[in-house]
Structures are given as structure tokens and as C-alpha cells.
Design a protein around this motif. Sequence first.
Motif, PDB file in Angstrom:
ATOM      1  N   LEU A 242     -25.179 -22.546   9.232  1.00  0.00           N
ATOM      2  CA  LEU A 242     -25.698 -22.323  10.835  1.00  0.00           C
ATOM      3  C   LEU A 242     -27.412 -23.209  10.508  1.00  0.00           C
ATOM      4  O   LEU A 242     -27.915 -24.303  11.179  1.00  0.00           O
ATOM      5  CB  LEU A 242     -25.412 -22.289  12.011  1.00  0.00           C
ATOM      6  N   PHE A 243     -28.154 -21.937  10.099  1.00  0.00           N
ATOM      7  CA  PHE A 243     -28.982 -21.581   9.667  1.00  0.00           C
ATOM      8  C   PHE A 243     -29.714 -23.434   8.802  1.00  0.00           C
ATOM      9  O   PHE A 243     -30.502 -23.713   9.286  1.00  0.00           O
ATOM     10  CB  PHE A 243     -30.312 -20.587   9.576  1.00  0.00           C
ATOM     11  N   GLY A 244     -29.038 -23.063   7.696  1.00  0.00           N
ATOM     12  CA  GLY A 244     -29.489 -23.194   6.596  1.00  0.00           C
ATOM     13  C   GLY A 244     -29.235 -25.472   7.244  1.00  0.00           C
ATOM     14  O   GLY A 244     -29.995 -25.979   7.011  1.00  0.00           O
ATOM     15  N   MET A 245     -27.439 -25.373   7.899  1.00  0.00           N
ATOM     16  CA  MET A 245     -27.651 -27.019   8.287  1.00  0.00           C
ATOM     17  C   MET A 245     -29.015 -26.837   9.162  1.00  0.00           C
ATOM     18  O   MET A 245     -30.132 -28.743   9.082  1.00  0.00           O
ATOM     19  CB  MET A 245     -26.433 -26.811   9.436  1.00  0.00           C
ATOM     20  N   THR A 246     -29.722 -26.779  10.237  1.00  0.00           N
ATOM     21  CA  THR A 246     -30.469 -27.097  11.049  1.00  0.00           C
ATOM     22  C   THR A 246     -31.537 -26.906  10.136  1.00  0.00           C
ATOM     23  O   THR A 246     -32.663 -28.024  10.622  1.00  0.00           O
ATOM     24  CB  THR A 246     -31.068 -25.722  12.375  1.00  0.00           C
ATOM     25  N   TRP A 307     -37.178 -17.202  18.075  1.00  0.00           N
ATOM     26  CA  TRP A 307     -38.661 -16.764  17.614  1.00  0.00           C
ATOM     27  C   TRP A 307     -39.381 -18.977  16.894  1.00  0.00           C
ATOM     28  O   TRP A 307     -39.724 -19.697  17.151  1.00  0.00           O
ATOM     29  CB  TRP A 307     -39.394 -16.274  16.994  1.00  0.00           C
ATOM     30  N   TYR A 308     -37.512 -18.856  16.113  1.00  0.00           N
ATOM     31  CA  TYR A 308     -38.535 -20.334  15.076  1.00  0.00           C
ATOM     32  C   TYR A 308     -37.552 -21.303  15.901  1.00  0.00           C
ATOM     33  O   TYR A 308     -38.650 -22.575  16.317  1.00  0.00           O
ATOM     34  CB  TYR A 308     -37.080 -19.864  13.957  1.00  0.00           C
ATOM     35  N   ALA A 309     -37.304 -21.387  16.988  1.00  0.00           N
ATOM     36  CA  ALA A 309     -35.894 -22.132  17.839  1.00  0.00           C
ATOM     37  C   ALA A 309     -38.022 -22.783  18.659  1.00  0.00           C
ATOM     38  O   ALA A 309     -37.653 -23.644  18.608  1.00  0.00           O
ATOM     39  CB  ALA A 309     -35.074 -21.995  18.113  1.00  0.00           C
ATOM     40  N   ALA A 387     -27.511 -24.794   1.865  1.00  0.00           N
ATOM     41  CA  ALA A 387     -27.338 -25.579   2.868  1.00  0.00           C
ATOM     42  C   ALA A 387     -28.342 -26.254   3.407  1.00  0.00           C
ATOM     43  O   ALA A 387     -27.952 -27.526   4.198  1.00  0.00           O
ATOM     44  CB  ALA A 387     -26.435 -24.823   4.084  1.00  0.00           C
ATOM     45  N   ILE A 388     -29.776 -25.442   2.756  1.00  0.00           N
ATOM     46  CA  ILE A 388     -30.993 -26.356   3.911  1.00  0.00           C
ATOM     47  C   ILE A 388     -31.058 -27.605   2.750  1.00  0.00           C
ATOM     48  O   ILE A 388     -31.125 -29.091   3.735  1.00  0.00           O
ATOM     49  CB  ILE A 388     -31.788 -25.398   2.959  1.00  0.00           C
ATOM     50  N   GLY A 389     -30.461 -27.682   1.677  1.00  0.00           N
ATOM     51  CA  GLY A 389     -30.814 -28.683   1.014  1.00  0.00           C
ATOM     52  C   GLY A 389     -29.599 -29.251   0.821  1.00  0.00           C
ATOM     53  O   GLY A 389     -28.932 -31.490   0.174  1.00  0.00           O
ATOM     54  N   GLY A 390     -28.496 -29.234   1.783  1.00  0.00           N
ATOM     55  CA  GLY A 390     -27.264 -29.856   1.330  1.00  0.00           C
ATOM     56  C   GLY A 390     -26.406 -30.457   2.895  1.00  0.00           C
ATOM     57  O   GLY A 390     -26.821 -31.670   3.511  1.00  0.00           O
ATOM     58  N   PHE A 391     -26.076 -29.958   3.855  1.00  0.00           N
ATOM     59  CA  PHE A 391     -25.401 -29.872   4.591  1.00  0.00           C
ATOM     60  C   PHE A 391     -26.938 -31.101   6.084  1.00  0.00           C
ATOM     61  O   PHE A 391     -26.351 -31.744   6.591  1.00  0.00           O
ATOM     62  CB  PHE A 391     -25.059 -28.096   5.321  1.00  0.00           C
ATOM     63  N   GLY A 392     -27.660 -29.884   5.604  1.00  0.00           N
ATOM     64  CA  GLY A 392     -28.770 -30.667   6.469  1.00  0.00           C
ATOM     65  C   GLY A 392     -29.323 -32.525   6.053  1.00  0.00           C
ATOM     66  O   GLY A 392     -29.468 -32.654   7.444  1.00  0.00           O
ATOM     67  N   ILE A 434     -29.971 -23.978  16.854  1.00  0.00           N
ATOM     68  CA  ILE A 434     -30.502 -22.632  16.652  1.00  0.00           C
ATOM     69  C   ILE A 434     -30.020 -21.533  17.540  1.00  0.00           C
ATOM     70  O   ILE A 434     -29.033 -20.383  17.539  1.00  0.00           O
ATOM     71  CB  ILE A 434     -31.604 -22.541  16.959  1.00  0.00           C
ATOM     72  N   GLY A 435     -29.458 -22.203  19.556  1.00  0.00           N
ATOM     73  CA  GLY A 435     -28.747 -21.310  20.137  1.00  0.00           C
ATOM     74  C   GLY A 435     -27.554 -20.974  19.429  1.00  0.00           C
ATOM     75  O   GLY A 435     -26.823 -19.417  19.974  1.00  0.00           O
ATOM     76  N   ILE A 436     -27.027 -21.861  19.121  1.00  0.00           N
ATOM     77  CA  ILE A 436     -25.517 -21.668  18.667  1.00  0.00           C
ATOM     78  C   ILE A 436     -25.504 -20.441  17.598  1.00  0.00           C
ATOM     79  O   ILE A 436     -24.410 -19.602  17.286  1.00  0.00           O
ATOM     80  CB  ILE A 436     -24.540 -22.732  18.176  1.00  0.00           C
ATOM     81  N   THR A 437     -26.029 -20.956  16.499  1.00  0.00           N
ATOM     82  CA  THR A 437     -26.448 -19.697  15.633  1.00  0.00           C
ATOM     83  C   THR A 437     -26.948 -18.262  15.881  1.00  0.00           C
ATOM     84  O   THR A 437     -26.343 -17.045  15.543  1.00  0.00           O
ATOM     85  CB  THR A 437     -27.798 -20.512  14.838  1.00  0.00           C
ATOM     86  N   ALA A 438     -27.373 -18.358  17.393  1.00  0.00           N
ATOM     87  CA  ALA A 438     -27.962 -17.094  17.479  1.00  0.00           C
ATOM     88  C   ALA A 438     -26.843 -16.338  17.783  1.00  0.00           C
ATOM     89  O   ALA A 438     -26.812 -14.800  18.087  1.00  0.00           O
ATOM     90  CB  ALA A 438     -29.332 -17.211  18.343  1.00  0.00           C
ATOM     91  N   PHE A 439     -26.015 -16.913  18.616  1.00  0.00           N
ATOM     92  CA  PHE A 439     -24.308 -16.823  19.555  1.00  0.00           C
ATOM     93  C   PHE A 439     -24.088 -15.863  18.046  1.00  0.00           C
ATOM     94  O   PHE A 439     -23.644 -15.081  18.557  1.00  0.00           O
ATOM     95  CB  PHE A 439     -24.074 -17.608  20.471  1.00  0.00           C
ATOM     96  N   VAL A 440     -23.895 -16.363  16.886  1.00  0.00           N
ATOM     97  CA  VAL A 440     -22.558 -16.035  16.016  1.00  0.00           C
ATOM     98  C   VAL A 440     -23.599 -14.480  15.714  1.00  0.00           C
ATOM     99  O   VAL A 440     -22.831 -13.520  14.857  1.00  0.00           O
ATOM    100  CB  VAL A 440     -22.648 -17.211  15.096  1.00  0.00           C
ATOM    101  N   ALA A 441     -24.874 -14.664  15.308  1.00  0.00           N
ATOM    102  CA  ALA A 441     -25.560 -13.554  14.391  1.00  0.00           C
ATOM    103  C   ALA A 441     -24.518 -12.233  15.418  1.00  0.00           C
ATOM    104  O   ALA A 441     -25.268 -11.429  14.795  1.00  0.00           O
ATOM    105  CB  ALA A 441     -26.809 -13.474  14.526  1.00  0.00           C
ATOM    106  N   SER A 442     -24.708 -12.860  16.583  1.00  0.00           N
ATOM    107  CA  SER A 442     -24.669 -11.193  17.908  1.00  0.00           C
ATOM    108  C   SER A 442     -23.452 -10.695  17.882  1.00  0.00           C
ATOM    109  O   SER A 442     -23.279  -9.482  18.327  1.00  0.00           O
ATOM    110  CB  SER A 442     -24.850 -11.823  19.311  1.00  0.00           C
ATOM    111  N   PHE A 443     -22.740 -11.385  16.974  1.00  0.00           N
ATOM    112  CA  PHE A 443     -21.389 -10.373  16.472  1.00  0.00           C
ATOM    113  C   PHE A 443     -21.629  -9.850  15.178  1.00  0.00           C
ATOM    114  O   PHE A 443     -20.274  -8.775  14.518  1.00  0.00           O
ATOM    115  CB  PHE A 443     -20.332 -11.909  15.645  1.00  0.00           C
ATOM    116  N   TYR A 444     -22.396  -9.235  14.291  1.00  0.00           N
ATOM    117  CA  TYR A 444     -22.603  -8.452  13.137  1.00  0.00           C
ATOM    118  C   TYR A 444     -22.544  -7.089  13.341  1.00  0.00           C
ATOM    119  O   TYR A 444     -23.013  -6.748  14.911  1.00  0.00           O
ATOM    120  CB  TYR A 444     -24.245  -8.754  12.460  1.00  0.00           C
TER     121      TYR A 444
END
Length: 465
Positions: A242-246, A307-309, A387-392, A434-444
Motif C-alpha cells: 500500500l505504501f509502495g503504491m502511494t 508524519w509523511y502523509a 510497487a513504488i515503480g509498479g502499482f504506483g 496513507i490513512g488506510i496503510t496506517a490502519f493496516v500496519a496497526s495489526f502487526y
Amino acid sequence: MFAVGQIPEGVQSTSFGFFLLFFYNQVLGLSGFLASLAIILAILVDAIGDPVIGAWSDGFRHRWGRRHPFMYAGAIPFALCFYCLFAPPDALSETQTFFWLLTFAVLTRTTQSIYSIPHTALTAELSTDYQERTRLSSLRGILQSVGMLMVFLIGLQIYFDSTPAFPNGQLNPDAYPRFAFTFALIIFVGVALTAYGTHSHIPHLPQGSDERKPFSLRQVVNEALMAFSLRSFKTVVLTGVLFGMTMGMVSALSIYLGTLYFEFSLELIGLSFPASVLGSFVGAGLATPLGRLFKEKKTLLMSGLLWYAGWNTLPIVLSLVGLAPAAGDPALFYLVMFANAICSMGIGVLTVMMGSMISDITDQHEALHGDRSEGIYFAASSFASKAIGGFGIVISGAVVDLAGIQRNATVETIDPESLLTLALAMGPGVLCLIGITAFVASFYDLSSQKHAEIREVIAQRAKPS
């Protein structure tokens, strides 16, 4: 020398993220749809190839160990395919241009994987300490920033300078092969240096086990299923994708945003990008002391994302609500450059955390299954970073087509509605992603205490009975 190996990856990811779509769309005239299609197909090949390379490396037996034969083998093909990607023959039709992009996007990514997956797997093998792995990942992040900075300083300031025929130097098709040749050499030297520089560690690294089953595609599938059975691993991979896409979308559209929406000259853009890289450099350096201050790696990962977002989208949001300086105003440039530098500190922190977290997950795998499979886990990490150079780029191509941005568009010719679409994608759109990405990261769920318990299990198992 281990961290030097991130310079080639910084070169590749930056070249893909900032120049690939622009080159094929604006310079060669390939439609955003076809460019996106080529990248989608390349990603599908990655999804199959990366786990295969990782699992093959995990079980490989050689006097040079499990990782180094792959690292040496990838040096020349990686550099050569990178050059060819940015140096297509003249007078290709649109269909031929599409197939050239598809072929060398696949080959560049595959040859990069042959080197990078074994290289990044060394992060978990060179140390088993919870904090030491953060330091190794931090060094990798710092050197990757060096590779990114080289692309901006050398590329934008030397190869893409303005000429009478091309006031915007990035529209000069003759500049790209020269650019690619220089950085193909840098890729080769970086890979060779890190392979040779870590060669002396081979006797001390984990070796392929005699008890491990022979390499097969079935084995790759089984190991991938075991990896994705871990909640911690699924969380890190999805967060990375998700972060790579963004990041990929932001990287590929930054040229459009800077020149068309903010109305900056290419020279000013060339100054703003290094500021972002330096911010990432600082963030990667701060990750180790911050890791000692904050007990849990998940906390730092989520903090880096938010912070990035916030800082990345600040100038765009202010512009949309009419609170930013006018387009082309020097004050706007300084605002954007400052915000980019500050937001990139978050990128440096979260990139380091993800590498360190995957190293810890390989210990979780060993405690559960009794063998080490760093390659299959870092293959997923490699896939996420690509994904940075792909999905994005896929998303970027869709945004370019949706906004109706034409080839060789200028400030004078572009439709204001196109600019609004671009700003909405790069402002509110990025905040949502990024909001969606942070939500996903909370499940670690792999805490420092749980990791200590895992290391104790592994240590007890290693004791003679």
C-alpha cells in the motif's frame, strides 16, 4: 560494504519512480494506459519470480554460501537491462515501444531480484539482535538515499539540462541513453562492491541444510503459504504494498505537479528533489536512536506513515483552499521544498522499520518450523518495494489519462480542470491512501517481548541435547 548494496536499488527505484512514466509517456508518446499495462504485466511476473528466487536462495548449497552466488550473478545482467530500458531503438511504433518497455521492465526487475533478495536476506543473517537489525536496516536506508540523491544530482543537473531545442531538458530523448549508461555502471559497481565486501562473512552465515527438501515449485508454494500464515508477515507485506503504491504515484506524478501545477522550472525541481532525499537520509539515521526510545517497532512504523502523509500533502491542501502562495511564486517553492524534506524523514524511518520487522519475522518462522527461510520473506519485501515503480505507475498512468494531460503539455496549454484532478489525487488522495496503510500496519503483532521469547526458543533448540 553490506549497506553499499542499497545504492543500486536507490538508483533503480528512483529512475523507475521519477523518470520511467514521463519518458515513455511524454517523450516517446506511449499512452498512459499502455505504459500502465506493461507495468502490470511486469508486476505479475515479479509476483511469481521473486518467491522462486527467494526459496531457491534459501536452499542453495555452494562453497560461497546461499546468497553470494546470486549476488555475483546479478551484477552484469541488472546493469545491462537497466540501460536497455532507457535506450530503446529509434523510430519504434507505439506497439513496438510497448513491447520494449514490457520486456526490459520485466528483465530489469528480475535481474534486480536475483541480486537484491539474497542481499536483503543478509540483514537477518548478519545479526540476530532486535536493535542491531534496526541499525543494519538504517545503514541500508541511508545508502539507498545516497543512490537516490545521485540520480537527482547527476541526472537532473547534468543530463537533463535545458538546450535551445529542449528548454525542458527532460523532453530531450537523446539525454536518456547517456543517463542510463552512467547509472548502469553505478549499479554494476555497487553490486560488485557489496558482494565482494561481504564475502569474508560467508563462513559465519547460515548455510543450506542437508535436511532441506530439494528445490521445486511446490516447495516455493508451500513456503509462501507458511509465510502468509503469520499475521505479522501479512501485515508488513500489505503495508509495504500500500505504501509502495502511494509512493509510486507521488514519485511519478511529481514532475507533472511541479512543472504544471506549481509552475516550477526544471532547475528548481532539481533542487527540491535532493532536499527530499536528504530528509530520507536523516530519517534513516534517526531510526536507530528512535528505536531505542520507542519500545515497539510498530509504533515507529505508524508514526512514520502519518508524519509523511501530513507534511507531503500540506502545500497541495493549502493551495486547494487558497492559503498557499500563487503558482510560480518563490515562496511556494520554499514551502514545497521544506515540506518535502520534512516528510521524507518519515519515509526514512518507516523503510528502516519494515526491513527490521521482516528480519524478526524470519526468527518467528524458524521457531515454528525449525529452518531458516530469509529469502522467501525478503522476496515479499522486494516485491513490496518494487510497487513504488509498479502499482504506483499504474495509478499515475490512470490519473494522467483521467486528467486529460496531453503529450508535451505546458503551463500555457493545459486545462485548469486537468490541474485540479492532479492536485486532488496528490493531496486528499494521498491522505486517504496513507490513512488506510496506517490502519493496516496497526495489526502487526510481533512485539519486542514476543521476539525475545522466540529467540530463547531458538537458543534452547540449538543447545546440544
